[in-house]
Design a protein around this motif. Sequence first.
Motif, PDB file in Angstrom:
ATOM      1  N   HIS A 108      33.976  -7.879  11.781  1.00 26.29           N
ATOM      2  CA  HIS A 108      33.332  -6.578  11.624  1.00 26.29           C
ATOM      3  C   HIS A 108      32.670  -6.193  12.935  1.00 26.29           C
ATOM      4  CE1 HIS A 108      34.024  -6.789   7.321  1.00 26.29           C
ATOM      5  NE2 HIS A 108      33.715  -8.055   7.427  1.00 26.29           N
ATOM      6  N   LYS A 134      30.362  -8.059  17.379  1.00 29.56           N
ATOM      7  CA  LYS A 134      31.453  -8.416  16.470  1.00 29.56           C
ATOM      8  C   LYS A 134      31.003  -9.624  15.669  1.00 29.56           C
ATOM      9  CE  LYS A 134      35.395  -6.837  19.132  1.00 29.56           C
ATOM     10  NZ  LYS A 134      36.324  -7.344  20.151  1.00 29.56           N
ATOM     11  N   ARG A 148      29.735  -7.630   3.362  1.00 32.17           N
ATOM     12  CA  ARG A 148      31.079  -7.396   3.893  1.00 32.17           C
ATOM     13  C   ARG A 148      31.991  -8.575   3.590  1.00 32.17           C
ATOM     14  NH1 ARG A 148      30.762  -3.516   8.999  1.00 32.17           N
ATOM     15  NH2 ARG A 148      28.846  -2.421   8.442  1.00 32.17           N
TER      16      ARG A 148
END
Lengths: 277, 170
Positions: free
Chosen positions: B104, B25, B99
């Motif tokens: 994420h 993550k 991103r």
Amino acid sequence: MLKPSFTRYAAALGASLMLTLPIAAHAHRAFLLPSTTMAENAGAVVTFDSSATEELFLPEHAVPLGTVTVDGPGHARPQPENTWNGKQRSSFELKLPEAGTYRISLFNDSLNAMYKVDGQMKRWRGDADSFAREVPADAQDLNVMQMQGRNETFVRVGDHAGKTEWTTSGKGIEMTPLSSPVELLVGDTTSLRFTLNGKPAGDLAVTVIRGGNRYRDALGEITLKTDHDGKVSIKWPAAGMYWIGASTGRPPHGETGTLAKPLVRASYSATLEVLQP
Amino acid sequence: MRIRYSFMLGAALTTPAFAADINIKVEIPQLNVAEYHKPYVALWIENGDQAFVRNLAIWYDIKKRNDAGTKWLKDVRQWWRKSGRDLKMPVDGISGATRAPGVHEVSFGGAKYDLNSLPAGQYTLVAEAAREAGGREVVRVPFQWPPKAAQSAQAKGDHELGAISVQLKP
């Protein structure tokens, strides 16, 4: 006693030089960097470099020497000498004739256009005169933007600031230091006042970055907003050469400008030095 | 950098050590700056000697015309020195688009990323972010490989990266 009058000198160094600024200049920080902010004696020569970069103050893309204006103490009119236009930087020297504080200002007022010919997107940069010659009359989807870029710095000759009032032109973004902009010390607070087209620039985002960001991980930028009078105060956190930047930002997407009424983007930077106390 | 481990023991210890996955993550923080561009982010694995072992991901401006986005890959400096400059971009399974701020979650299969052949030992997941007109930060999360049980470790960045957590599944 006669008060010294402000002298202003404007050197128009040729519109052809305006073609070298990269289109994607928004991602870079334009600056005017002096070889020193404190010259010892009257008659000292100081070098100025102008460039746009991501790594302050290492030159990357030259900012052309549009109009150089010196606002200084006496009656003399120092003219840029040994001007030099490279791909990565533009340079000139000034011989500063009298003691006191000088503001050295570089102003580039130019036009950008995007248009289509036979479905092909074209980009153009120049001024109102070259527009008529170079942009076809039947250009489609024409969008014209005026770029008003001002890059400044301050240099003191001798030990005393002398006058600290500054003239304004009323064009684009301008900045007036409310105290001496030279010999700033860590821990000091400096107040600056911004105007846009001669009027107080309230609610303007001002970014403060210490040079040498190549050699540290955190950029450490300080983001400030001017008050309704265009004023902002900066408390200097560390010694170094600082970049102070402000911009009206890109006009909203979808708006279009014409030669008679272009969209306008004004930007400003000052280079100020902060010393160890 | 804070590091936290939690081991969930008691999972099936009989699972073969040669098939495991890594879940990561990556938190990209929201920043209040005058000029914001989404950061370039690299994820890779180093061994106990900080030597480069495997690439997992490089997020960059992959859609820019004429591959122009590769110009700033070198600003992801540690990754660039250790691996990036030897690669021909884009790399299948590694290259990806930048991103937006947020958390994420990305998964890397041991088979696909050739992790199952790694000798057992101490490794580090390295996350590095570099932002145009912004800063740069590296966050390191140590872990043991292969995992004998489900395992998770986490570290936190200060300015360009938020929490980086690694979950291992045997």
